[in-house]
Each structure stands twice: as C-alpha cells, then as structure tokens.
Scaffold this motif. Sequence first.
Motif, PDB file in Angstrom:
ATOM      1  N   PRO A   1      -2.585  47.924  74.896  1.00  0.00           N
ATOM      2  CA  PRO A   1      -2.798  46.673  74.145  1.00  0.00           C
ATOM      3  C   PRO A   1      -3.113  46.894  72.672  1.00  0.00           C
ATOM      4  O   PRO A   1      -2.627  46.139  71.810  1.00  0.00           O
ATOM      5  N   ALA A   2      -3.914  47.900  72.359  1.00  0.00           N
ATOM      6  CA  ALA A   2      -4.232  48.163  70.950  1.00  0.00           C
ATOM      7  C   ALA A   2      -2.976  48.570  70.182  1.00  0.00           C
ATOM      8  O   ALA A   2      -2.777  48.168  69.024  1.00  0.00           O
ATOM      9  N   GLU A   3      -2.127  49.357  70.827  1.00  0.00           N
ATOM     10  CA  GLU A   3      -0.880  49.772  70.186  1.00  0.00           C
ATOM     11  C   GLU A   3       0.065  48.583  70.027  1.00  0.00           C
ATOM     12  O   GLU A   3       0.781  48.466  69.023  1.00  0.00           O
ATOM     13  N   GLN A   4       0.070  47.684  71.013  1.00  0.00           N
ATOM     14  CA  GLN A   4       0.892  46.477  70.899  1.00  0.00           C
ATOM     15  C   GLN A   4       0.437  45.620  69.728  1.00  0.00           C
ATOM     16  O   GLN A   4       1.269  45.035  69.015  1.00  0.00           O
ATOM     17  N   ARG A   5      -0.865  45.540  69.529  1.00  0.00           N
ATOM     18  CA  ARG A   5      -1.375  44.750  68.398  1.00  0.00           C
ATOM     19  C   ARG A   5      -0.937  45.361  67.066  1.00  0.00           C
ATOM     20  O   ARG A   5      -0.599  44.645  66.125  1.00  0.00           O
ATOM     21  N   ARG A   6      -0.933  46.688  66.986  1.00  0.00           N
ATOM     22  CA  ARG A   6      -0.466  47.362  65.767  1.00  0.00           C
ATOM     23  C   ARG A   6       1.017  47.074  65.533  1.00  0.00           C
ATOM     24  O   ARG A   6       1.432  46.820  64.401  1.00  0.00           O
ATOM     25  N   ILE A   7       1.801  47.132  66.596  1.00  0.00           N
ATOM     26  CA  ILE A   7       3.242  46.862  66.476  1.00  0.00           C
ATOM     27  C   ILE A   7       3.484  45.427  66.024  1.00  0.00           C
ATOM     28  O   ILE A   7       4.279  45.169  65.119  1.00  0.00           O
ATOM     29  N   ARG A   8       2.777  44.500  66.643  1.00  0.00           N
ATOM     30  CA  ARG A   8       2.938  43.086  66.274  1.00  0.00           C
ATOM     31  C   ARG A   8       2.532  42.866  64.808  1.00  0.00           C
ATOM     32  O   ARG A   8       3.187  42.117  64.077  1.00  0.00           O
ATOM     33  N   ALA A   9       1.456  43.517  64.395  1.00  0.00           N
ATOM     34  CA  ALA A   9       0.988  43.354  63.017  1.00  0.00           C
ATOM     35  C   ALA A   9       2.011  43.902  62.032  1.00  0.00           C
ATOM     36  O   ALA A   9       2.230  43.311  60.958  1.00  0.00           O
ATOM     37  N   GLU A  10       2.639  45.019  62.353  1.00  0.00           N
ATOM     38  CA  GLU A  10       3.657  45.592  61.474  1.00  0.00           C
ATOM     39  C   GLU A  10       4.858  44.650  61.338  1.00  0.00           C
ATOM     40  O   GLU A  10       5.432  44.504  60.260  1.00  0.00           O
ATOM     41  N   ILE A  11       5.239  44.015  62.451  1.00  0.00           N
ATOM     42  CA  ILE A  11       6.396  43.118  62.411  1.00  0.00           C
ATOM     43  C   ILE A  11       6.080  41.847  61.631  1.00  0.00           C
ATOM     44  O   ILE A  11       6.828  41.428  60.744  1.00  0.00           O
ATOM     45  N   THR A  12       4.948  41.222  61.952  1.00  0.00           N
ATOM     46  CA  THR A  12       4.600  39.959  61.293  1.00  0.00           C
ATOM     47  C   THR A  12       4.248  40.149  59.819  1.00  0.00           C
ATOM     48  O   THR A  12       4.313  39.205  59.034  1.00  0.00           O
ATOM     49  N   GLY A  13       3.875  41.384  59.457  1.00  0.00           N
ATOM     50  CA  GLY A  13       3.529  41.647  58.058  1.00  0.00           C
ATOM     51  C   GLY A  13       4.732  41.864  57.170  1.00  0.00           C
ATOM     52  O   GLY A  13       4.589  41.971  55.936  1.00  0.00           O
ATOM     53  N   ALA A  14       5.917  41.922  57.745  1.00  0.00           N
ATOM     54  CA  ALA A  14       7.123  42.137  56.948  1.00  0.00           C
ATOM     55  C   ALA A  14       7.487  40.869  56.180  1.00  0.00           C
ATOM     56  O   ALA A  14       7.299  39.752  56.675  1.00  0.00           O
ATOM     57  N   PRO A  15       8.016  40.981  54.946  1.00  0.00           N
ATOM     58  CA  PRO A  15       8.404  39.794  54.158  1.00  0.00           C
ATOM     59  C   PRO A  15       9.533  39.034  54.846  1.00  0.00           C
ATOM     60  O   PRO A  15      10.486  39.623  55.355  1.00  0.00           O
ATOM     61  N   GLY A  16       9.395  37.730  54.916  1.00  0.00           N
ATOM     62  CA  GLY A  16      10.416  36.899  55.541  1.00  0.00           C
ATOM     63  C   GLY A  16      10.196  36.648  57.013  1.00  0.00           C
ATOM     64  O   GLY A  16      10.901  35.831  57.609  1.00  0.00           O
ATOM     65  N   VAL A  17       9.234  37.308  57.621  1.00  0.00           N
ATOM     66  CA  VAL A  17       8.947  37.106  59.044  1.00  0.00           C
ATOM     67  C   VAL A  17       7.822  36.085  59.180  1.00  0.00           C
ATOM     68  O   VAL A  17       6.759  36.225  58.561  1.00  0.00           O
ATOM     69  N   THR A  18       8.046  35.042  59.982  1.00  0.00           N
ATOM     70  CA  THR A  18       7.042  33.995  60.155  1.00  0.00           C
ATOM     71  C   THR A  18       6.335  34.052  61.496  1.00  0.00           C
ATOM     72  O   THR A  18       5.396  33.294  61.731  1.00  0.00           O
ATOM     73  N   GLY A  19       6.767  34.932  62.386  1.00  0.00           N
ATOM     74  CA  GLY A  19       6.097  35.039  63.677  1.00  0.00           C
ATOM     75  C   GLY A  19       6.894  35.872  64.660  1.00  0.00           C
ATOM     76  O   GLY A  19       8.055  36.211  64.421  1.00  0.00           O
ATOM     77  N   VAL A  20       6.241  36.205  65.766  1.00  0.00           N
ATOM     78  CA  VAL A  20       6.882  36.949  66.859  1.00  0.00           C
ATOM     79  C   VAL A  20       6.764  36.106  68.114  1.00  0.00           C
ATOM     80  O   VAL A  20       5.652  35.824  68.582  1.00  0.00           O
ATOM     81  N   ASP A  21       7.897  35.709  68.656  1.00  0.00           N
ATOM     82  CA  ASP A  21       7.900  34.852  69.841  1.00  0.00           C
ATOM     83  C   ASP A  21       7.590  35.641  71.103  1.00  0.00           C
ATOM     84  O   ASP A  21       6.876  35.195  71.974  1.00  0.00           O
ATOM     85  N   GLU A  22       8.142  36.855  71.204  1.00  0.00           N
ATOM     86  CA  GLU A  22       7.941  37.678  72.394  1.00  0.00           C
ATOM     87  C   GLU A  22       8.012  39.148  72.003  1.00  0.00           C
ATOM     88  O   GLU A  22       8.893  39.558  71.251  1.00  0.00           O
ATOM     89  N   LEU A  23       7.058  39.941  72.492  1.00  0.00           N
ATOM     90  CA  LEU A  23       7.032  41.374  72.223  1.00  0.00           C
ATOM     91  C   LEU A  23       7.000  42.130  73.543  1.00  0.00           C
ATOM     92  O   LEU A  23       6.095  41.944  74.351  1.00  0.00           O
ATOM     93  N   LEU A  24       7.998  42.961  73.768  1.00  0.00           N
ATOM     94  CA  LEU A  24       8.096  43.766  74.980  1.00  0.00           C
ATOM     95  C   LEU A  24       8.075  45.242  74.600  1.00  0.00           C
ATOM     96  O   LEU A  24       8.773  45.655  73.662  1.00  0.00           O
ATOM     97  N   THR A  25       7.283  46.022  75.309  1.00  0.00           N
ATOM     98  CA  THR A  25       7.225  47.468  75.068  1.00  0.00           C
ATOM     99  C   THR A  25       7.285  48.204  76.404  1.00  0.00           C
ATOM    100  O   THR A  25       6.893  47.657  77.440  1.00  0.00           O
ATOM    101  N   MET A  26       7.768  49.436  76.361  1.00  0.00           N
ATOM    102  CA  MET A  26       7.806  50.241  77.574  1.00  0.00           C
ATOM    103  C   MET A  26       7.809  51.721  77.212  1.00  0.00           C
ATOM    104  O   MET A  26       8.469  52.130  76.263  1.00  0.00           O
ATOM    105  N   HIS A  27       7.061  52.494  77.982  1.00  0.00           N
ATOM    106  CA  HIS A  27       7.012  53.941  77.779  1.00  0.00           C
ATOM    107  C   HIS A  27       8.221  54.617  78.410  1.00  0.00           C
ATOM    108  O   HIS A  27       8.582  54.345  79.552  1.00  0.00           O
TER     109      HIS A  27
END
Length: 315
Positions: free
Chosen positions: A227-253
């Motif tokens: 979960p902590a790593e997912q939060r970092r990934i989401r923050a990196e995506i939403t912090g990009a210019p032109g991005v207004t949100g993330v509707d769904e985030l899926l991760t897998m090892h």
Amino acid sequence: MSRAETTKTVLVAGAANLILAITKLIAGLLAGSSAMLAEGAHSVADTLNQSFLLASLRRSERPPDPRHPFGYGNERYVWSLLAAFGIFVAGAGFSVFEGILTMTGNGGTGTSVWLAYAVLALAFVLEGTSWIRAYYQARKETRDNGRDLVDHVRRSPDVTFKTALFEDTAAMIGLALAAAGLTLREITGSDLWDGLASVLIGVLLAGLAFSIGRESVGLLIGRAADPAEQRRIRAEITGAPGVTGVDELLTMHFGPEQILVAAKVHFSDDISADQAEDVAGDIDRRLRERIPSVRHVFLDPTQHPDARVIKKAAG
C-alpha cells in the motif's frame, strides 16, 4: 542489492545446513536419539531447500522473451513452494514418525550422548551464524525503507529471503527442543521426552512449511504492491502536469523486484493527444527512476467523469 544480499544469505544457510545434516544424523544414530535424528532430517530438508532457492535466484533473472514478456521473476515463488513441500515431507513427516516410534518404545538405542551434545553446540554456532546473516539482511533492508523489522518481514515479497530467515529461526527453536528432550531423557531415563521433542520439532516444521507455502501461493496468484508503494506510484502519476486524477490503479509483482503498473489516468481537457502521450512517457520514465522495482507501466487515458457529464448535457 536485495538479490545479492539474498544470495549471500542462502549460501551461508546452505553451507551450515550441509555440515549439520551429516553430523546430526551421525550423532543421532550413535546416541540413539530420535530428537537428534529429527534435527538431522530438518537439516537435510533445509540443505535441499537451499539448493532450490539458489536455483530460483538464477532462473528468475532470465531476461524476458516472446513467450514470457514479463520475465521469469515469478519462478522464485515456484521454487519456494517446492522448498515448503520438502520441509513438510523430509522434515516434518520424518520427525513426527521417528518421535512416535520412540514414544511407543520402538526407538533406537545408543550410548554416545556426549557426541549429541557436542553436535548440538556446533549446531548452535553454525545455525546462529546463518540466522545472524539473515537478520543482518533484514535490518539492512529496514534501514532503506524505514519500516520496523516485523513489518518489513511481513510485507516483503522476497519469499526466498523469508524462507531462509524462517528456516534459521525454526532451526534455533528445534535445537532448543532437541537439547531439552535429550537432557530430560538422561535425567529421567525415559525415552518419552526424546520422542516428544522429535514430535514437537515435526509440528514446528509443519507450521513452517504451511507458512512458506501460503506465502508462495499468494505471490504466484498475483499480489499487489505494498500500500505504501501504491501511494507513491499514485502520487507520481497525479503529480505530472496535465493529469487531473487516477480513476483506477492496478499493480502486481512479477518477482520480488519487479512490479507492473496499470492505471486509468484522467488528463486535462486542454492538452492535445500528442501532449498526453508525452506526459505518459514522462510518467513512465519518472516511475522507473524513483521506484526501481517498477519495470512495466501501462497508462490508459480516460476522460474525467465530470467532463463526460458536461459533454453529454451539452449534446
């Protein structure tokens, strides 16, 4: 770094178990101790398992190919599952069987009890060295991620390292049980204690096998990033210019050090398709740089729900 540290941990554990497997079995036969024989079976199983784990480290690092485009990282979990099966059959099964034989008066006899104690002392040194090596790796990794030790071991997807650590911990407990059973046998003159120690070692190994097997199966099925790593990934995506949100985030090892990221991303309405493609490329590059375990990134541009409602109303 994690793979190199895990390799060192497995090699130290394998060398210790190979020496102890031979000496414990000899001491168990000469002392007529089922608990020592159980510990010998434990070390035999652990030695076999270390070879499985070493094979998994080598084979899982093979590069992707057309038939396996995401690589072979999950093979680590297949071999750890085989290791769990080996612990259960070669370790737990033999220990319980030998203990029951001794408790029912059908165990072996022997007089070289001093040899059994000498081997136990040697085992404490070698197993302790192996356990310290695994503990050192755990502490080194916790310094990097800021977690406490128990939380790190619980969350870590490196089942090879966890298997080595759990095996070494079980080995230290097993040695204490064998020493207690052998001492009580000598004090009371009853083989019951020796047999009981063997059965308890078998139960301990069965629990270890179940724990490793459950962890391996969960990772084989496909586990999401922490979960902590997912939060970092989401923050990196939403912090990009032109991005207004993330509707769904899926991760897998795909192995302990490989994560796949797939996300539905909302882009601002005022950027063009070419600009959105450039932003997606920047997100991909930044995720790989800042979170090295991220190896594959797939972004699906979607329109923000509010924008869809407005356009539908306007139409």
